[in-house]
Design a protein around this motif. Structure first.
Motif, PDB file in Angstrom:
ATOM      1  N   SER A  48      -4.322   9.392   0.137  1.00 28.60           N
ATOM      2  CA  SER A  48      -5.429   8.616  -0.439  1.00 28.60           C
ATOM      3  C   SER A  48      -5.087   7.129  -0.530  1.00 28.60           C
ATOM      4  N   SER A  49      -4.148   6.694   0.286  1.00 31.40           N
ATOM      5  CA  SER A  49      -3.730   5.291   0.239  1.00 31.40           C
ATOM      6  C   SER A  49      -4.865   4.346   0.612  1.00 31.40           C
ATOM      7  N   PHE A  95      -1.320  11.264  -2.919  1.00 33.26           N
ATOM      8  CA  PHE A  95      -1.473   9.826  -3.108  1.00 33.26           C
ATOM      9  C   PHE A  95      -1.183   9.060  -1.820  1.00 33.26           C
ATOM     10  N   VAL A  96      -0.300   9.601  -1.001  1.00 35.96           N
ATOM     11  CA  VAL A  96      -0.068   8.979   0.300  1.00 35.96           C
ATOM     12  C   VAL A  96      -1.325   9.070   1.157  1.00 35.96           C
ATOM     13  N   ILE A 125      -6.198   2.866  -2.447  1.00 34.82           N
ATOM     14  CA  ILE A 125      -5.337   1.776  -2.898  1.00 34.82           C
ATOM     15  C   ILE A 125      -5.582   0.534  -2.047  1.00 34.82           C
ATOM     16  N   ARG A 126      -5.722   0.741  -0.747  1.00 35.88           N
ATOM     17  CA  ARG A 126      -5.997  -0.380   0.149  1.00 35.88           C
ATOM     18  C   ARG A 126      -7.310  -1.069  -0.233  1.00 35.88           C
ATOM     19  N   VAL A 157       0.821  -1.218   0.000  1.00 34.52           N
ATOM     20  CA  VAL A 157       0.000   0.000   0.000  1.00 34.52           C
ATOM     21  C   VAL A 157       0.857   1.272   0.000  1.00 34.52           C
ATOM     22  N   PRO A 158       1.797   1.441   0.927  1.00 41.26           N
ATOM     23  CA  PRO A 158       2.605   2.675   0.870  1.00 41.26           C
ATOM     24  C   PRO A 158       3.520   2.732  -0.345  1.00 41.26           C
ATOM     25  N   LEU A 167       1.446   7.295   5.860  1.00 40.64           N
ATOM     26  CA  LEU A 167       2.313   6.474   5.025  1.00 40.64           C
ATOM     27  C   LEU A 167       2.988   5.382   5.844  1.00 40.64           C
ATOM     28  N   SER A 219       1.489   3.909  -3.219  1.00 38.73           N
ATOM     29  CA  SER A 219       1.160   5.324  -3.010  1.00 38.73           C
ATOM     30  C   SER A 219       2.308   6.218  -3.452  1.00 38.73           C
ATOM     31  N   GLY A 258       2.506   8.755  -6.737  1.00 35.76           N
ATOM     32  CA  GLY A 258       2.846  10.155  -6.535  1.00 35.76           C
ATOM     33  C   GLY A 258       4.012  10.593  -7.410  1.00 35.76           C
TER      34      GLY A 258
END
Length: 348
Positions: free
Chosen positions: A332-333, A329-330, A336-337, A11-12, A283, A15, A19
């Motif tokens: 809004s992780s 983007f970090v 992504i998760r 995930v991070p 993050l 992210s 970014g």
């Protein structure tokens, strides 16, 4: 397809990759070479002993503000007041550091503890109001940020100096700076505060994972009603969590006052250390080790970006956009998760 450990690592990483990719697209759209831009960023963060020392110097308060936000979050609280806690910690550290001289073994720990106490006090107030009156911690901590900013400016002009725009310098006996570190990093502002920050990350991990109090903090964060039913003192845990969170942020202020600057200037705006700590905590997955790694990334971005306008010709405004995209983007992780969770369910 994904184990939990791999999932937490992916995930991070995704992210950060998104970014950097978005930043590259922005640079291309404005006619700049992203490879040259990111190469300049890397060299600006790690290209010499000086730049590396400056990166570590920037990482130090990021670790502590990340810990402050993460500790509260793990307890079910959202501490937006780390910024104000940094400021009052900075004031307290400089006040003790400049008011008298004493042997370093006494003076330096006293100044550091004063910063932690000031930050803890600034965290205690929203914790108390949250626990006793149900006031949302986000509202009260935002308000306290502004109070901290303007009170600190008053203190600088009327208590810590003779009407100047910066405080008197701290005594050498209260300084975290080191001639040895300056020499090996080509006279950067790196200081011994990094050791305090790393120790604080260990303390957070130990409290949350290895103590009964830490179990209660996490339980209250998951479900305060169930925790109360199980016999835990929810109000006490809320207040204590905010106190510890504030102490971490106050220590970040000490790193600036006793290490980087050796004094405190008046501020017309916030330092942003506390606000950046939110992204660092997100993050880092709100874990001690994760926060150390994410703080290292953010420190490298902040310091390395200063080299992009001079070396790659990328305007400073565009550099700020690139960094903001990475932070976006970090932050809004969680999207992504969610996407990875959906993919894992489909694999099953």
């Amino acid at each position: 397809m994904f184990t939990n450990r791999l999932f937490n690592i992916l995930v991070p990483l995704i992210s950060v990759f998104l970014g950097l990719l978005a930043g590259a697209i922005i640079m291309l759209a404005f006619g700049y070479n992203p490879i040259n831009g990111y190469q300049a960023l890397w060299n600006g963060a790690f290209g010499s002993g000086y730049f590396f020392g400056e990166t570590i110097r920037q990482v130090t308060p990021y670790i502590l503000t990340g810990l402050a936000v993460a500790f509260a979050f793990r307890s079910g609280l959202f501490n937006i007041g780390a910024e104000g806690q940094v400021i009052v910690g900075w004031v307290a550290a400089v006040w003790v550091g400049s008011s008298f001289e004493a042997p370093m073994i006494i003076h330096l720990p006293l100044a550091v503890l004063a910063a932690a106490f000031a930050g803890a006090l600034w965290g205690f107030l929203p914790g108390l109001l949250k626990a006793t009156k149900g006031v949302h911690e986000v509202i009260i901590t935002i308000m306290l940020n502004y109070i901290a900013l303007h009170v600190s400016n008053y203190m600088i002009r009327h208590v810590l100096s003779d009407g100047g725009d910066s405080s008197d310098p701290i005594a050498n006996s209260a300084s975290l700076a080191s001639d040895w570190l300056m020499q090996i990093t080509e006279y950067s502002r790196m200081h011994y505060g990094i050791l305090i920050a790393l120790f604080a990350a260990f303390i957070m991990w130990f409290i949350l994972e290895k103590t009964t109090a830490g179990y209660e903090f996490r339980a209250v964060g998951f479900n305060p009603d169930a925790s109360k039913y199980a016999g835990m003192n929810v109000k006490k845990n809320i207040i204590t969590s905010m106190i510890i969170s504030g102490a971490f942020a106050g220590l970040a202020g000490a790193m600036e006052g006793l290490g980087t600057f050796g004094y405190m200037p008046s501020h017309s705006a916030f330092t942003n250390l506390g606000f950046d700590g939110i992204a660092v905590a997100l993050l880092g997955g709100n874990t001690g080790l994760g926060i150390v790694i994410s703080a290292f990334l953010f420190g490298a971005l902040k310091v390395g970006a200063l080299n992009m306008p001079t070396t790659a010709g990328v305007p400073s405004e565009l550099v700020e956009i690139v960094i903001a995209l990475i932070i976006f983007f970090v932050a809004s992780s969680y999207i992504i998760r969610w996407a990875l969770l959906r993919l894992r369910k489909e694999e099953k």
